[in-house]
Motif scaffolding. Structure first.
Motif, PDB file in Angstrom:
ATOM      1  N   UNK A   1       0.971  -1.124   0.178  1.00 20.21           N
ATOM      2  CA  UNK A   1       0.041  -0.062  -0.017  1.00 20.21           C
ATOM      3  C   UNK A   1       1.105   1.274   0.112  1.00 20.21           C
ATOM      4  N   UNK A   2       0.672   1.990  -1.095  1.00 19.85           N
ATOM      5  CA  UNK A   2       1.633   3.429  -0.957  1.00 19.85           C
ATOM      6  C   UNK A   2       0.678   4.285  -0.231  1.00 19.85           C
ATOM      7  N   UNK A   3       1.341   5.112   0.664  1.00 26.04           N
ATOM      8  CA  UNK A   3       0.824   6.218   1.231  1.00 26.04           C
ATOM      9  C   UNK A   3       1.605   7.632   1.014  1.00 26.04           C
ATOM     10  N   UNK A   4       1.155   8.320   0.030  1.00 27.64           N
ATOM     11  CA  UNK A   4       1.567   9.469  -0.571  1.00 27.64           C
ATOM     12  C   UNK A   4       1.219  10.856  -0.117  1.00 27.64           C
ATOM     13  N   UNK A   5       1.987  11.573   0.307  1.00 32.01           N
ATOM     14  CA  UNK A   5       1.540  13.085   0.796  1.00 32.01           C
ATOM     15  C   UNK A   5       2.231  13.817  -0.369  1.00 32.01           C
ATOM     16  N   UNK A   6       1.339  14.631  -1.182  1.00 34.89           N
ATOM     17  CA  UNK A   6       1.728  15.614  -2.284  1.00 34.89           C
ATOM     18  C   UNK A   6       1.335  16.952  -1.707  1.00 34.89           C
TER      19      UNK A   6
END
Length: 193
Positions: free
Chosen positions: A157-162
């Protein structure tokens, strides 16, 4: 005022009136225009303050307000006015004594060409080309990515904060809808720091 014993919001209008009366009598003799008491620090003055002109205004990084958000100003000790979203946890959890330092502010509707940083959280299936698809969706909407932090869990699971540069909440809503349609993306929402 410097030590926070007296709130600037309580006396600024009185000081401004006294200054203008005093200066008006001497300026009439010299045919000069009065100067502002408080100097702005930025040309990006997109906030209209209630009864205060040209004050130092900074956007709170805890909630990153965007035009369209309901906002409130907080008079800081020595750093001007910090603008927060009205639903910011830091504003909601203020002690009662500090709530006197909140003031009414609103967005300047004439300045709609500016961009503001907003954090967006993305949860997705970790796969090859995921970030490429996300960045392409942002590029198609002419949204600049100014920062990114991504981690992958053992469950893929990718957890990305952009951090995206956006001009208003309408543009935020649109990019959230588009990012939700990227293959493998499970959830997208505005991040709360």
């Amino acid at each position: 005022i410097g030590y926070g014993g007296i709130l600037l919001s309580k006396i600024i209008s009185h000081l401004k009136d006294k200054y203008q009366k005093l200066y008006a009598s001497s300026a009439a003799d010299e045919n000069e225009k009065p100067v502002s008491l408080i100097k702005p620090t930025s040309s990006k003055n997109t906030i209209i303050l209630d009864k205060i002109d040209d004050c130092v205004v900074k956007f709170a990084q805890c909630c990153n307000p965007l035009p369209g958000d309901e906002i409130v100003g907080f008079i800081t000790k020595g750093r001007g006015i910090s603008v927060h979203r009205a639903d910011c946890i830091n504003v909601i959890s203020l002690p009662e004594l500090e709530k006197d330092r909140l003031i009414s502010v609103e967005w300047d509707q004439e300045k709609d060409d500016l961009a503001y940083d907003v954090d967006v959280q993305i949860l997705a299936e970790d796969r090859k080309g995921l970030f490429s698809d996300i960045s392409r969706a942002c590029e198609d909407m002419d949204v600049r990515i100014s920062g990114i932090n991504a981690k992958s869990s053992r469950e893929s699971i990718a957890n990305i904060t952009m951090t995206l540069c956006l001009s208003n909440t309408g543009q935020l809503d649109k990019i959230l809808r588009i990012l939700k349609n990227v293959p493998g993306v499970a959830d997208v929402y505005r991040a709360i720091v």
